[in-house]
Design an enzyme around this catalytic site. Structure first.
Site, PDB file in Angstrom:
ATOM      1  N   GLU A  52      -6.219  -1.296   6.459  1.00 24.39           N
ATOM      2  CA  GLU A  52      -5.861   0.088   6.122  1.00 24.39           C
ATOM      3  C   GLU A  52      -6.483   0.470   4.796  1.00 24.39           C
ATOM      4  O   GLU A  52      -6.457  -0.354   3.871  1.00 24.39           O
ATOM      5  CB  GLU A  52      -4.339   0.233   6.012  1.00 24.39           C
ATOM      6  CG  GLU A  52      -3.620   0.059   7.325  1.00 24.39           C
ATOM      7  CD  GLU A  52      -2.117   0.328   7.203  1.00 24.39           C
ATOM      8  OE1 GLU A  52      -1.683   0.876   6.167  1.00 24.39           O
ATOM      9  OE2 GLU A  52      -1.388  -0.002   8.139  1.00 24.39           O
TER      10      GLU A  52
ATOM     11  N   GLY B  12       4.512   6.825   8.592  1.00 24.95           N
ATOM     12  CA  GLY B  12       5.933   6.628   8.909  1.00 24.95           C
ATOM     13  C   GLY B  12       6.872   7.469   8.059  1.00 24.95           C
ATOM     14  O   GLY B  12       7.799   8.089   8.557  1.00 24.95           O
TER      15      GLY B  12
ATOM     16  N   ARG C  12      17.573 -12.036  10.397  1.00 23.18           N
ATOM     17  CA  ARG C  12      17.844 -13.357   9.814  1.00 23.18           C
ATOM     18  C   ARG C  12      19.338 -13.675   9.844  1.00 23.18           C
ATOM     19  O   ARG C  12      19.736 -14.805  10.060  1.00 23.18           O
ATOM     20  CB  ARG C  12      17.307 -13.440   8.382  1.00 23.18           C
ATOM     21  CG  ARG C  12      15.848 -13.878   8.364  1.00 23.18           C
ATOM     22  CD  ARG C  12      15.278 -13.789   6.984  1.00 23.18           C
ATOM     23  NE  ARG C  12      15.471 -12.436   6.453  1.00 23.18           N
ATOM     24  CZ  ARG C  12      15.150 -12.055   5.230  1.00 23.18           C
ATOM     25  NH1 ARG C  12      14.637 -12.920   4.385  1.00 23.18           N
ATOM     26  NH2 ARG C  12      15.328 -10.816   4.834  1.00 23.18           N
TER      27      ARG C  12
ATOM     28  N   ARG D 230       4.365  -3.390   9.253  1.00 29.78           N
ATOM     29  CA  ARG D 230       3.102  -3.677   8.578  1.00 29.78           C
ATOM     30  C   ARG D 230       2.132  -4.280   9.595  1.00 29.78           C
ATOM     31  O   ARG D 230       2.543  -5.047  10.470  1.00 29.78           O
ATOM     32  CB  ARG D 230       3.304  -4.679   7.431  1.00 29.78           C
ATOM     33  CG  ARG D 230       3.940  -4.101   6.168  1.00 29.78           C
ATOM     34  CD  ARG D 230       3.002  -3.154   5.419  1.00 29.78           C
ATOM     35  NE  ARG D 230       3.547  -2.653   4.177  1.00 29.78           N
ATOM     36  CZ  ARG D 230       4.192  -1.485   4.028  1.00 29.78           C
ATOM     37  NH1 ARG D 230       4.379  -0.696   5.069  1.00 29.78           N
ATOM     38  NH2 ARG D 230       4.641  -1.105   2.852  1.00 29.78           N
TER      39      ARG D 230
ATOM     40  N   HIS E 273      -0.627   5.403   9.492  1.00 25.91           N
ATOM     41  CA  HIS E 273       0.415   4.989   8.534  1.00 25.91           C
ATOM     42  C   HIS E 273       1.097   6.206   7.879  1.00 25.91           C
ATOM     43  O   HIS E 273       0.978   6.420   6.669  1.00 25.91           O
ATOM     44  CB  HIS E 273      -0.166   4.061   7.447  1.00 25.91           C
ATOM     45  CG  HIS E 273       0.905   3.288   6.723  1.00 25.91           C
ATOM     46  ND1 HIS E 273       0.687   2.063   6.138  1.00 25.91           N
ATOM     47  CD2 HIS E 273       2.211   3.578   6.484  1.00 25.91           C
ATOM     48  CE1 HIS E 273       1.796   1.640   5.566  1.00 25.91           C
ATOM     49  NE2 HIS E 273       2.736   2.538   5.766  1.00 25.91           N
TER      50      HIS E 273
HETATM   51  C1  8YV Z   1       4.432   4.776   2.338  1.00 22.48           C
HETATM   52  C2  8YV Z   1       5.398   2.586   3.376  1.00 22.48           C
HETATM   53  O1  8YV Z   1       3.778   5.865   2.928  1.00 22.48           O
HETATM   54  O2  8YV Z   1       7.345   2.736   2.025  1.00 22.48           O
HETATM   55  C3  8YV Z   1       6.529   2.011   2.588  1.00 22.48           C
HETATM   56  O3  8YV Z   1       6.618   0.771   2.523  1.00 22.48           O
HETATM   57  O4  8YV Z   1       4.707   1.899   4.022  1.00 22.48           O
HETATM   58  C4  8YV Z   1       5.147   4.055   3.424  1.00 22.48           C
HETATM   59  O5  8YV Z   1       6.365   4.698   3.558  1.00 22.48           O
HETATM   60  C5  8YV Z   1       3.486   4.104   1.433  1.00 22.48           C
HETATM   61  O6  8YV Z   1       3.726   2.774   1.252  1.00 22.48           O
HETATM   62  C6  8YV Z   1       3.531   4.842   0.113  1.00 22.48           C
HETATM   63  O7  8YV Z   1       3.205   4.069  -0.994  1.00 22.48           O
END
Ligand code: 8YV
Length: 321
Positions: free
Chosen positions: A269, A289, A180, A240, A287
């Site tokens: 998910e 990450g 942005r 996402r 998921h």
């Molecule tokens: C998590 C994630 O595993 O931090 C985030 O936004 O998507 C991931 O790192 C998950 O959300 C844990 O609540």
């Protein structure tokens, strides 16, 4: 001796995190480790001043209206907070925090893994060896797309995007980005700024998404936008699922506009998309990450920093608005 505030920890967190939490809070936890229903969330709001919650707990406007006034803060164990209706929570007098920074390295590592795996046909190769079908070699066998020297387009040059850029530079990639606002030269580190996603896409031999899911970024990667990418390009998504139109993604894979994709996040998910699972050129993870031992601890400690600041009368460092 002052009374400790009560903290509900919604899911099973690392032992070191729970042990530290117990020093400052009366901790409430369940024996099992499952996503908590709205009914449970509402019930627990009458039993605790604070929640240490995950993105498996949904704080929709409807849920927020039913929360007990005892609950004062939701410290999320995540950087993303699209599972929280922050305006509704704020109006309800509840502070919301997240866990930025501590998961940037782990998430960028996952994006790099997906980028390399998609480029070099990891799913197909693994399947061939694993099923005993690897029975020949030829100069054209399993030829993939070279990463070194290619251009990487990054959408969302926040903390994770910047770490991704640093890692990709180590692979000799040329970095382009859309954000942005333009970054300072120190943060850009030579990355080339594009003032719109449309301007960025034609330069993206590889495209990695690192923006939050918001009303503006829903289905950001649409048919029209995939069409702007170079033929045979690669999409990586660790942000996402909502940011990618999955039907448009499959159409882009079918036409060869995209050679491959690497996905850690999905519109649905848990579970993912069974139609996407039919594509051998889509490298998928469930998921994960931020799922390293180090980062899971760091996320918990960061959430506790926010809770401890809040209950000692200070503004938590990671308050979101
Ligand atoms: C998590 C994630 O595993 O931090 C985030 O936004 O998507 C991931 O790192 C998950 O959300 C844990 O609540």
């Amino acid at each position: 001796m002052s009374i400790k505030p009560t903290l509900w920890i919604s899911r099973k967190l690392p032992t070191a995190v729970v042990e530290r939490a117990a020093k400052s809070f009366e901790v409430l936890q369940f024996e099992d480790d499952v996503p908590r229903s709205s009914e449970t969330v509402i019930e627990m709001s009458g039993k605790a001043e604070g929640f240490l919650a995950c993105n498996s707990e949904k704080f929709t406007a409807d849920v927020v209206l039913q929360l007990d006034p005892r609950l004062k803060i939701i410290a999320n164990y995540s950087v993303g907070y699209d599972h929280c209706d922050v305006p509704a929570l704020t109006a309800h007098g509840i502070t919301v925090t997240n866990t930025p920074e501590v998961l940037s390295e782990a998430t960028a590592e996952t994006a790099m893994l997906l980028l390399l795996g998609a480029a070099r046909r990891a799913v197909e190769g693994d399947k061939l060896v694993r099923t005993g079908q690897w029975d020949s070699w030829s100069p054209s066998f399993m030829v993939g797309k070279q990463v070194s020297g290619a251009r990487l387009g990054i959408v969302g040059m926040g903390r994770i995007g910047q770490v991704m850029a640093r890692m990709a530079r180590g692979f000799g990639m040329e970095i382009h980005y859309y954000n942005r606002s333009r970054l300072s030269p120190e943060k850009e580190q030579g990355a080339i700024y594009h003032s719109s996603v449309e301007d960025l896409l034609p330069t993206a031999d590889f495209l990695s998404l690192h923006c939050p899911a918001t009303a503006e970024t829903t289905n950001l990667m649409s048919s029209e936008r995939f069409a702007l990418m170079p033929d045979g390009s690669v999409l990586v998504n660790t942000a996402r699922g909502a940011v990618v139109d999955e039907q448009a993604l499959m159409t882009a894979l079918d036409s060869g506009k995209l050679a491959a994709a690497g996905l850690d996040v999905f519109q649905v998910e848990p579970g993912g998309n069974s139609k996407l699972a039919a594509y051998d050129n889509v490298f998928m993870l469930p998921h994960i990450g931020s799922a390293t031992f180090e980062t899971r601890n760091a996320m918990g400690f960061r959430a506790l920093d926010n809770l401890e600041a809040f209950f000692s009368g200070k503004e938590p460092g990671d308050k979101v608005t």
